[in-house]
Design a protein around this motif. Structure first.
Motif, PDB file in Angstrom:
ATOM      1  N   LEU A 260      23.409  90.473  45.486  1.00 26.71           N
ATOM      2  CA  LEU A 260      23.318  89.156  44.877  1.00 26.71           C
ATOM      3  C   LEU A 260      23.208  89.329  43.373  1.00 26.71           C
ATOM      4  O   LEU A 260      22.276  89.957  42.878  1.00 26.71           O
ATOM      5  CB  LEU A 260      22.104  88.410  45.424  1.00 26.71           C
TER       6      LEU A 260
ATOM      7  N   VAL B  10      23.403  80.660  37.476  1.00 26.88           N
ATOM      8  CA  VAL B  10      22.161  79.886  37.421  1.00 26.88           C
ATOM      9  C   VAL B  10      21.921  79.387  36.003  1.00 26.88           C
ATOM     10  O   VAL B  10      22.338  80.003  35.029  1.00 26.88           O
ATOM     11  CB  VAL B  10      20.940  80.712  37.912  1.00 26.88           C
TER      12      VAL B  10
ATOM     13  N   CYS C 230      23.214  79.338  48.969  1.00 28.55           N
ATOM     14  CA  CYS C 230      23.866  80.643  49.063  1.00 28.55           C
ATOM     15  C   CYS C 230      23.025  81.610  49.899  1.00 28.55           C
ATOM     16  O   CYS C 230      23.545  82.288  50.786  1.00 28.55           O
ATOM     17  CB  CYS C 230      24.087  81.205  47.663  1.00 28.55           C
TER      18      CYS C 230
ATOM     19  N   SER D 293      21.733  74.130  40.077  1.00 21.60           N
ATOM     20  CA  SER D 293      22.016  75.568  40.207  1.00 21.60           C
ATOM     21  C   SER D 293      21.018  76.234  41.152  1.00 21.60           C
ATOM     22  O   SER D 293      21.379  77.131  41.914  1.00 21.60           O
ATOM     23  CB  SER D 293      22.039  76.263  38.851  1.00 21.60           C
TER      24      SER D 293
ATOM     25  N   LEU E 207      22.727  87.438  39.900  1.00 25.90           N
ATOM     26  CA  LEU E 207      22.316  86.190  39.256  1.00 25.90           C
ATOM     27  C   LEU E 207      22.820  86.217  37.829  1.00 25.90           C
ATOM     28  O   LEU E 207      22.450  87.098  37.039  1.00 25.90           O
ATOM     29  CB  LEU E 207      20.783  86.071  39.263  1.00 25.90           C
TER      30      LEU E 207
ATOM     31  N   ALA F 138      22.093  75.425  44.603  1.00 20.91           N
ATOM     32  CA  ALA F 138      23.244  76.262  44.973  1.00 20.91           C
ATOM     33  C   ALA F 138      22.774  77.662  45.359  1.00 20.91           C
ATOM     34  O   ALA F 138      23.280  78.248  46.329  1.00 20.91           O
ATOM     35  CB  ALA F 138      24.244  76.327  43.821  1.00 20.91           C
ATOM     36  N   LEU F 139      21.803  78.196  44.636  1.00 21.90           N
ATOM     37  CA  LEU F 139      21.245  79.507  44.974  1.00 21.90           C
ATOM     38  C   LEU F 139      20.582  79.466  46.351  1.00 21.90           C
ATOM     39  O   LEU F 139      20.800  80.354  47.175  1.00 21.90           O
ATOM     40  CB  LEU F 139      20.243  79.948  43.901  1.00 21.90           C
TER      41      LEU F 139
ATOM     42  N   VAL G 159      29.344  81.504  43.460  1.00 29.63           N
ATOM     43  CA  VAL G 159      28.689  80.285  43.921  1.00 29.63           C
ATOM     44  C   VAL G 159      28.115  79.571  42.716  1.00 29.63           C
ATOM     45  O   VAL G 159      27.466  80.194  41.873  1.00 29.63           O
ATOM     46  CB  VAL G 159      27.556  80.597  44.939  1.00 29.63           C
ATOM     47  N   MET G 160      28.355  78.265  42.631  1.00 26.48           N
ATOM     48  CA  MET G 160      27.849  77.474  41.511  1.00 26.48           C
ATOM     49  C   MET G 160      27.438  76.095  41.986  1.00 26.48           C
ATOM     50  O   MET G 160      27.956  75.595  42.973  1.00 26.48           O
ATOM     51  CB  MET G 160      28.897  77.271  40.413  1.00 26.48           C
TER      52      MET G 160
ATOM     53  N   VAL H  19      25.965  84.263  41.696  1.00 31.40           N
ATOM     54  CA  VAL H  19      25.515  82.880  41.589  1.00 31.40           C
ATOM     55  C   VAL H  19      25.235  82.589  40.123  1.00 31.40           C
ATOM     56  O   VAL H  19      24.446  83.287  39.480  1.00 31.40           O
ATOM     57  CB  VAL H  19      24.242  82.621  42.433  1.00 31.40           C
TER      58      VAL H  19
END
Length: 155
Positions: A36, A12, A25, A18, A38, A21-22, A120-121, A10
């Motif tokens: 995960l 961030v 997710c 962001s 970051l 989005a986190l 993921v963004m 992800v």
């Protein structure tokens, strides 16, 4: 049959988008069998020793700018980790990664280097003209990343 640990990365930053989005997710993609990652990307250091007018910055000024930059990184990462804790994602294997450079290029290269299964963004939701002028990091990553990219739009 043993489940393979999937890496979900992800991207961030300081934005609400962001962090949303986190949150999305964690709620929709992350399980205990995931790692995960970051990722925060610092802009390249624009203050080597000369400013735009050609004046030399003292080492104190450069140190202060670098200290502020690291404070910003830690602040964003702590906020991201707090988001994970608030959503009860405490059993998830989490890793902090900090890159330096142009966000769109760094995100794609780190996703490749770490062999992310999914990126993921968040999306800032810029319109056509603003995106054309500023560019879109998420658009670039969707086209150039070597893994699936999920772009989460903040409501």
């Amino acid at each position: 049959m043993e489940k393979k640990e999937r890496k979900i990365m992800v991207a961030v930053d300081e934005s609400q988008e962001s962090m949303y989005a986190l949150s999305w997710c964690i709620t929709n993609l992350v399980s205990d069998t995931n790692k995960l990652v970051l990722l925060y990307v610092k802009p390249p250091s624009a203050f080597y020793s000369l400013d735009a007018a050609g004046y030399i910055f003292s080492n104190d000024v450069i140190d202060a700018m670098e200290k502020y930059s690291m404070h910003l990184v830690n602040s964003v990462m702590e906020r991201a980790e707090a988001t994970c804790r608030n959503l009860k994602a405490t059993n998830v294997n989490m890793e902090r990664v900090v890159g330096v450079g142009d966000a769109k290029d760094v995100i794609c290269s780190v996703a490749k280097k770490l062999e992310a299964d999914t990126l993921v963004m968040g999306s800032h939701g810029y319109g056509f003209f603003k995106r054309a002028i500023l560019g879109s990091v998420s658009d670039h990553c969707a086209k150039h990343a070597e893994c699936p990219v999920v772009i989460v739009k903040h409501p």
